[in-house]
Design an enzyme around this catalytic site. Structure first.
Site, PDB file in Angstrom:
ATOM      1  N   GLY A 207      37.446  38.454  48.815  1.00 44.50           N
ATOM      2  CA  GLY A 207      38.643  37.695  49.180  1.00 44.50           C
ATOM      3  C   GLY A 207      38.374  36.402  49.911  1.00 44.50           C
TER       4      GLY A 207
ATOM      5  CG  ASN B 278      38.008  31.821  45.921  1.00 42.78           C
ATOM      6  OD1 ASN B 278      38.026  30.593  45.889  1.00 42.78           O
ATOM      7  ND2 ASN B 278      36.963  32.534  45.508  1.00 42.78           N
TER       8      ASN B 278
ATOM      9  CG  MET C 208      36.278  41.476  39.920  1.00 43.03           C
ATOM     10  SD  MET C 208      35.854  39.827  39.336  1.00 43.03           S
ATOM     11  CE  MET C 208      34.404  40.239  38.376  1.00 43.03           C
TER      12      MET C 208
ATOM     13  CB  ILE D 107      41.256  41.694  30.849  1.00 43.06           C
ATOM     14  CG1 ILE D 107      39.778  41.316  30.829  1.00 43.06           C
ATOM     15  CG2 ILE D 107      42.059  40.858  29.867  1.00 43.06           C
ATOM     16  CD1 ILE D 107      39.486  39.893  31.189  1.00 43.06           C
ATOM     17  CG  LEU D 108      46.147  40.523  34.839  1.00 47.17           C
ATOM     18  CD1 LEU D 108      46.783  39.298  35.489  1.00 47.17           C
ATOM     19  CD2 LEU D 108      46.634  41.809  35.503  1.00 47.17           C
TER      20      LEU D 108
ATOM     21  CG  ASN E 228      40.716  33.542  36.894  1.00 46.67           C
ATOM     22  OD1 ASN E 228      40.571  34.189  37.933  1.00 46.67           O
ATOM     23  ND2 ASN E 228      39.758  33.468  35.969  1.00 46.67           N
TER      24      ASN E 228
ATOM     25  CG  HIS F 121      35.245  31.530  35.329  1.00 44.48           C
ATOM     26  ND1 HIS F 121      35.019  32.893  35.319  1.00 44.48           N
ATOM     27  CD2 HIS F 121      34.259  30.973  34.589  1.00 44.48           C
ATOM     28  CE1 HIS F 121      33.942  33.145  34.592  1.00 44.48           C
ATOM     29  NE2 HIS F 121      33.461  32.003  34.135  1.00 44.48           N
TER      30      HIS F 121
HETATM   31  C1  GRF Z   1      34.751  33.927  42.844  1.00 39.69           C
HETATM   32  O1  GRF Z   1      33.456  33.464  42.581  1.00 39.69           O
HETATM   33  C2  GRF Z   1      35.674  33.575  41.718  1.00 39.69           C
HETATM   34  O2  GRF Z   1      35.332  32.379  41.081  1.00 39.69           O
HETATM   35  C3  GRF Z   1      35.492  34.736  40.773  1.00 39.69           C
HETATM   36  O3  GRF Z   1      35.346  35.853  41.606  1.00 39.69           O
HETATM   37  C4  GRF Z   1      34.805  35.445  42.857  1.00 39.69           C
HETATM   38  C5  GRF Z   1      35.699  35.988  43.938  1.00 39.69           C
HETATM   39  O4  GRF Z   1      35.151  35.798  45.215  1.00 39.69           O
HETATM   40  N1  GRF Z   1      36.594  34.817  39.844  1.00 39.69           N
HETATM   41  P1  GRF Z   1      36.008  36.122  46.514  1.00 39.69           P
HETATM   42  O5  GRF Z   1      36.431  37.583  46.420  1.00 39.69           O
HETATM   43  O6  GRF Z   1      37.197  35.199  46.529  1.00 39.69           O
HETATM   44  O7  GRF Z   1      35.093  35.882  47.661  1.00 39.69           O
END
Ligand code: GRF
Length: 210
Positions: free
Chosen positions: A13, A15, A90, A92-93, A107, A109
Protein backbone atom coordinates in the site's frame (compact mmCIF):
# COMPACT_ATOMS: atom_id res chain seq x y z
CA UNK A 1 -20.06 17.09 -3.27
CA UNK A 2 -16.45 16.03 -3.15
CA UNK A 3 -14.87 13.74 -5.74
CA UNK A 4 -15.04 10.25 -4.22
CA UNK A 5 -12.10 7.93 -4.77
CA UNK A 6 -11.90 4.25 -3.81
CA UNK A 7 -8.56 2.46 -3.69
CA UNK A 8 -8.17 -1.31 -4.16
CA UNK A 9 -4.90 -2.79 -2.90
CA UNK A 10 -3.59 -6.27 -2.13
CA UNK A 11 -0.19 -5.51 -0.67
CA UNK A 12 2.02 -2.99 1.07
CA UNK A 13 0.00 0.00 0.00
CA UNK A 14 2.80 2.48 -0.55
CA UNK A 15 0.83 3.88 -3.50
CA UNK A 16 -2.24 4.13 -1.29
CA UNK A 17 -0.08 6.04 1.20
CA UNK A 18 1.04 8.44 -1.54
CA UNK A 19 -2.61 9.08 -2.41
CA UNK A 20 -3.46 9.61 1.27
CA UNK A 21 -0.58 12.05 1.67
CA UNK A 22 -0.85 13.91 -1.62
CA UNK A 23 -4.46 13.75 -2.77
CA UNK A 24 -6.86 12.95 0.08
CA UNK A 25 -8.49 16.11 1.37
CA UNK A 26 -7.01 18.30 -1.38
CA UNK A 27 -8.91 20.03 -4.19
CA UNK A 28 -12.21 18.46 -3.15
CA UNK A 29 -10.90 14.90 -3.51
CA UNK A 30 -11.72 12.38 -0.81
CA UNK A 31 -10.61 8.78 -0.51
CA UNK A 32 -13.86 7.37 0.83
CA UNK A 33 -12.98 3.69 1.07
CA UNK A 34 -10.20 1.15 0.63
CA UNK A 35 -10.86 -2.45 -0.33
CA UNK A 36 -8.63 -5.48 -0.53
CA UNK A 37 -8.88 -9.11 -1.57
CA UNK A 38 -6.65 -10.02 1.40
CA UNK A 39 -7.55 -9.76 5.10
CA UNK A 40 -3.95 -9.14 6.10
CA UNK A 41 -2.96 -6.60 3.43
CA UNK A 42 -0.82 -3.91 5.10
CA UNK A 43 -2.64 -1.40 2.91
CA UNK A 44 -5.73 -1.90 5.11
CA UNK A 45 -3.80 -0.78 8.19
CA UNK A 46 -2.74 2.38 6.38
CA UNK A 47 -6.39 3.09 5.56
CA UNK A 48 -7.50 2.49 9.14
CA UNK A 49 -4.75 4.80 10.42
CA UNK A 50 -6.18 7.49 8.16
CA UNK A 51 -9.69 6.69 9.46
CA UNK A 52 -10.91 5.53 6.09
CA UNK A 53 -13.51 2.81 5.78
CA UNK A 54 -12.17 -0.56 4.68
CA UNK A 55 -13.70 -3.65 3.12
CA UNK A 56 -12.28 -7.10 2.39
CA UNK A 57 -13.52 -9.16 -0.57
CA UNK A 58 -11.50 -12.39 -0.87
CA UNK A 59 -12.43 -14.33 -4.01
CA UNK A 60 -12.50 -17.57 -2.01
CA UNK A 61 -15.42 -16.26 0.09
CA UNK A 62 -17.67 -16.24 -2.99
CA UNK A 63 -18.93 -19.02 -5.28
CA UNK A 64 -17.12 -17.45 -8.23
CA UNK A 65 -15.23 -14.35 -9.31
CA UNK A 66 -18.35 -12.80 -10.86
CA UNK A 67 -20.23 -12.87 -7.52
CA UNK A 68 -17.26 -11.32 -5.73
CA UNK A 69 -16.96 -8.55 -8.30
CA UNK A 70 -20.70 -7.81 -8.14
CA UNK A 71 -20.51 -7.57 -4.32
CA UNK A 72 -17.49 -5.27 -4.57
CA UNK A 73 -19.16 -3.12 -7.25
CA UNK A 74 -22.30 -2.82 -5.07
CA UNK A 75 -20.14 -1.76 -2.10
CA UNK A 76 -18.38 0.89 -4.23
CA UNK A 77 -21.68 2.14 -5.64
CA UNK A 78 -23.15 2.51 -2.15
CA UNK A 79 -20.24 4.84 -1.37
CA UNK A 80 -20.94 6.89 -4.50
CA UNK A 81 -17.45 6.34 -5.83
CA UNK A 82 -16.47 8.39 -8.88
CA UNK A 83 -13.07 6.83 -9.49
CA UNK A 84 -11.62 3.43 -8.57
CA UNK A 85 -7.84 3.30 -8.25
CA UNK A 86 -6.06 -0.05 -8.44
CA UNK A 87 -2.88 0.41 -6.41
CA UNK A 88 -1.23 -2.98 -6.36
CA UNK A 89 -4.51 -4.90 -6.61
CA UNK A 90 -3.18 -8.29 -7.70
CA UNK A 91 -6.26 -9.77 -9.34
CA UNK A 92 -7.85 -9.30 -12.74
CA UNK A 93 -11.29 -7.75 -12.37
CA UNK A 94 -14.12 -9.22 -14.41
CA UNK A 95 -16.47 -7.37 -16.68
CA UNK A 96 -19.09 -7.51 -13.88
CA UNK A 97 -17.21 -4.77 -12.05
CA UNK A 98 -15.49 -3.08 -14.99
CA UNK A 99 -18.77 -2.46 -16.83
CA UNK A 100 -20.23 -0.67 -13.81
CA UNK A 101 -17.23 1.70 -13.66
CA UNK A 102 -16.25 1.80 -17.33
CA UNK A 103 -13.74 4.61 -17.90
CA UNK A 104 -13.60 5.27 -14.15
CA UNK A 105 -10.97 2.71 -13.09
CA UNK A 106 -7.23 3.36 -13.28
CA UNK A 107 -4.24 1.18 -12.51
CA UNK A 108 -0.57 1.94 -11.91
CA UNK A 109 1.91 -0.43 -13.53
CA UNK A 110 5.72 -0.50 -13.23
CA UNK A 111 6.65 -0.58 -16.93
CA UNK A 112 6.23 1.47 -20.07
CA UNK A 113 3.19 -0.38 -21.38
CA UNK A 114 2.64 -2.21 -23.66
CA UNK A 115 6.04 -3.61 -22.66
CA UNK A 116 6.00 -6.11 -19.79
CA UNK A 117 2.34 -6.34 -18.76
CA UNK A 118 1.27 -8.65 -15.94
CA UNK A 119 3.09 -9.78 -12.84
CA UNK A 120 6.81 -9.31 -12.14
CA UNK A 121 7.07 -6.45 -14.62
CA UNK A 122 10.26 -5.05 -13.08
CA UNK A 123 11.97 -8.46 -13.13
CA UNK A 124 10.82 -9.03 -16.72
CA UNK A 125 12.40 -5.72 -17.77
CA UNK A 126 15.65 -6.46 -15.95
CA UNK A 127 15.83 -9.97 -17.41
CA UNK A 128 15.31 -8.54 -20.89
CA UNK A 129 18.06 -5.99 -20.31
CA UNK A 130 16.14 -2.84 -21.21
CA UNK A 131 17.95 0.45 -20.60
CA UNK A 132 14.90 2.70 -20.40
CA UNK A 133 11.83 1.83 -18.38
CA UNK A 134 9.11 3.69 -16.54
CA UNK A 135 5.69 3.79 -14.96
CA UNK A 136 2.26 3.82 -16.62
CA UNK A 137 -1.11 4.90 -15.27
CA UNK A 138 -3.86 3.54 -17.49
CA UNK A 139 -7.60 3.00 -17.60
CA UNK A 140 -8.62 -0.55 -16.83
CA UNK A 141 -10.37 -2.79 -19.32
CA UNK A 142 -10.91 -6.55 -19.29
CA UNK A 143 -7.34 -7.31 -20.43
CA UNK A 144 -4.09 -7.49 -18.50
CA UNK A 145 -2.70 -3.93 -18.23
CA UNK A 146 -4.18 -3.24 -21.66
CA UNK A 147 -6.44 -0.19 -21.23
CA UNK A 148 -5.84 3.30 -22.68
CA UNK A 149 -2.81 5.10 -21.26
CA UNK A 150 -3.38 8.21 -19.12
CA UNK A 151 0.19 9.10 -18.06
CA UNK A 152 3.64 7.62 -18.51
CA UNK A 153 7.02 8.63 -17.14
CA UNK A 154 10.26 7.08 -18.31
CA UNK A 155 13.68 6.84 -16.72
CA UNK A 156 16.99 5.13 -17.41
CA UNK A 157 17.90 1.96 -15.57
CA UNK A 158 21.32 1.78 -14.01
CA UNK A 159 23.64 -1.05 -15.06
CA UNK A 160 23.79 -2.44 -11.54
CA UNK A 161 21.20 -4.98 -10.43
CA UNK A 162 20.54 -3.70 -6.94
CA UNK A 163 16.88 -4.70 -6.97
CA UNK A 164 15.99 -2.81 -3.79
CA UNK A 165 17.43 0.43 -5.22
CA UNK A 166 15.67 -0.11 -8.54
CA UNK A 167 12.33 -0.81 -6.84
CA UNK A 168 12.82 2.35 -4.81
CA UNK A 169 13.26 4.32 -8.05
CA UNK A 170 10.00 2.84 -9.43
CA UNK A 171 8.18 3.75 -6.25
CA UNK A 172 9.41 7.35 -6.34
CA UNK A 173 7.96 7.74 -9.82
CA UNK A 174 4.73 5.86 -9.02
CA UNK A 175 4.12 7.93 -5.91
CA UNK A 176 4.27 11.09 -8.02
CA UNK A 177 2.55 9.87 -11.19
CA UNK A 178 -0.49 8.14 -9.65
CA UNK A 179 -1.52 11.10 -7.45
CA UNK A 180 -1.04 13.39 -10.44
CA UNK A 181 -3.31 11.23 -12.60
CA UNK A 182 -6.01 11.17 -9.91
CA UNK A 183 -5.86 14.95 -9.54
CA UNK A 184 -6.07 15.46 -13.31
CA UNK A 185 -9.06 13.08 -13.61
CA UNK A 186 -10.83 14.70 -10.65
CA UNK A 187 -10.30 18.11 -12.25
CA UNK A 188 -11.93 16.89 -15.48
CA UNK A 189 -8.69 17.30 -17.41
CA UNK A 190 -8.57 13.75 -18.77
CA UNK A 191 -10.74 12.82 -21.75
CA UNK A 192 -10.82 9.75 -23.96
CA UNK A 193 -10.93 10.67 -27.67
CA UNK A 194 -14.37 9.80 -29.06
CA UNK A 195 -12.94 8.88 -32.48
CA UNK A 196 -10.09 6.82 -31.06
CA UNK A 197 -10.77 5.31 -27.64
CA UNK A 198 -7.07 4.35 -27.28
CA UNK A 199 -6.14 8.03 -27.24
CA UNK A 200 -6.43 9.88 -23.95
CA UNK A 201 -6.20 13.68 -23.98
CA UNK A 202 -4.67 15.14 -20.86
CA UNK A 203 -4.94 18.87 -20.34
CA UNK A 204 -1.87 19.81 -18.32
CA UNK A 205 -2.34 21.67 -15.09
CA UNK A 206 0.74 22.97 -13.34
CA UNK A 207 -1.21 22.93 -10.07
CA UNK A 208 -1.73 19.19 -10.53
CA UNK A 209 2.00 18.49 -10.74
CA UNK A 210 4.19 17.43 -7.88
C1 GRF B 1 3.39 -1.16 -7.53
O1 GRF B 1 4.68 -1.39 -8.03
C2 GRF B 1 2.40 -1.01 -8.64
O2 GRF B 1 2.95 -0.44 -9.79
C3 GRF B 1 2.00 -2.44 -8.91
O3 GRF B 1 1.97 -3.05 -7.65
C4 GRF B 1 2.87 -2.37 -6.78
C5 GRF B 1 2.11 -2.01 -5.53
O4 GRF B 1 2.95 -1.50 -4.53
N1 GRF B 1 0.75 -2.49 -9.64
P1 GRF B 1 2.34 -0.88 -3.20
O5 GRF B 1 1.48 -1.95 -2.56
O6 GRF B 1 1.54 0.33 -3.59
O7 GRF B 1 3.52 -0.53 -2.36
Amino acid sequence: MSFHVAVLASGTGSNLQALLDRVHGHDGIEIVCVASNKHDAPALARARDAEIETGVFPAEDYPDRASRDIALADWLDEREVHLVVLAGFMEILTTHLIDRFRGRIVNVHPSLLPAFPGVRAIEQALDYGVQVTGVTVHFVDEGVDSGPIVLQESFELPYHRDIAAIEQRFHEVEHRLLPRAVRLIAAGRVRVDEQNPRLVHVEPDSAADG
